[in-house]
Enzyme design. Structure first.
Site, PDB file in Angstrom:
ATOM      1  N   GLY A 114       0.790  -1.216   0.000  1.00 43.14           N
ATOM      2  CA  GLY A 114       0.000   0.000   0.000  1.00 43.14           C
ATOM      3  C   GLY A 114       0.820   1.263   0.000  1.00 43.14           C
ATOM      4  CB  CYS A 115       4.170   2.104   0.469  1.00 48.23           C
ATOM      5  SG  CYS A 115       5.188   0.770  -0.184  1.00 48.23           S
ATOM      6  N   GLY A 116       3.493   4.127  -1.944  1.00 45.07           N
ATOM      7  CA  GLY A 116       4.038   4.683  -3.167  1.00 45.07           C
ATOM      8  C   GLY A 116       3.329   4.204  -4.404  1.00 45.07           C
ATOM      9  CB  CYS A 118       3.686  -0.760  -4.445  1.00 48.00           C
ATOM     10  SG  CYS A 118       5.462  -0.975  -4.699  1.00 48.00           S
TER      11      CYS A 118
END
Length: 275
Positions: A114-116, A118
């Site tokens: 769930g980051c950046g 991605c």
């Protein structure tokens, strides 16, 4: 219209030492674990009635299967995991083709973060691109006024317990076909979808009246199974309306006092059409 034979009606006492004890019939809330081919998929809270219809509708509306023929077997078992709480497990055996597709989607899901950047894959899964609906017949606003009362009449379990959602399937001429109830609003729609599939009912030009507000996921479920109209007693979210218009789903809100609000593709403004 709404059969809950086999459902355990249970009442609970309430009151204090200074008041007389009374009893109330409460809605059942049961943990349910769904697995596909022995692979754990989801755990949710349900009202334990019409579970076969529920799991069929759930599998269809999640894209796990495409048709009833994709299902090889449905195994429903009562389990007791902890705290002496009755629970249910359902294992869905599906065709090899759909099972391979399911496993591939599971691998993708497990690899998502769930980051950046991605998170782009996560958003794509949350708002998938679905096939647009076939054009459906125009809704006459005058026919909508009596629907609220129809839902009340057919919500049999709700009359006993309260605090339960309902989804009422209506024919193209607004005749009630079945009413499904559940503590979860998404579950009640899945039960209607499963009922329609088991009874070979095409949902084109059909309407489902629901007791809850309309969310994005309910729109997606309706679009996946070809439902033409979705009606709610509470107002929809902005994204639900936007997606409904994109896919050609007629979305209707029935306020308690005001006139029905029809959010339909044919009601788009010229600016929206020209975008």
């Amino acid at each position: 219209m709404s059969d809950f034979s086999g459902y355990q009606i249970r009442s609970f006492h309430y009151g204090t030492e200074s008041t007389s004890l009374e009893s109330a019939i409460l809605v059942e809330e049961t943990p349910l674990a769904i697995s596909v081919g022995g692979i754990a998929y989801a755990v949710m809270m349900v009202t334990p009635i019409h579970l076969e219809e529920f799991v069929i509708g759930f599998a269809l509306s999640k894209g796990i299967i495409e048709d009833l023929s994709d299902i090889r077997d449905i195994c429903i078992e009562a389990v007791n995991v902890q705290l002496d709480i009755d629970s249910i497990s359902i294992n869905l055996d599906i065709s090899p083709r759909r099972f391979n597709h399911f496993k591939q989607k599971q691998k993708t899901h497990l690899g998502v973060t769930g980051c950046g950047l991605c998170g782009v894959e996560s958003l794509a899964q949350a708002i998938p691109e679905l096939s647009k609906l076939a054009p459906s017949k125009t809704i006459e606003p005058d026919t909508l006024a009596a629907l609220r009362q129809q839902l009340t009449e057919h919500q049999k379990l709700g009359q006993l317990t309260g605090a339960i959602h309902a989804a009422l399937l209506l024919s193209p001429d607004n005749k009630p076909i079945c009413c499904m109830e559940d503590i979860g609003r998404h579950n009640s729609l899945d039960k209607v979808i499963g009922f329609a599939k088991k009874n070979a009912i095409s949902l084109h030009n059909h309407n489902v009246l629901m007791s809850s507000r309309c969310s994005t996921e309910l729109v997606q479920k309706a679009v996946r199974v070809g439902l033409s109209q979705l009606t709610h007693l509470a107002s929809p979210s902005t994204l639900a309306v936007k997606l409904a218009k994109h896919y050609g789903l007629t979305l209707i809100h029935l306020p308690k006092q005001d006139a029905p609000r029809i959010f339909a593709p044919c009601m788009q403004s010229e600016d929206t059409v020209n975008e």
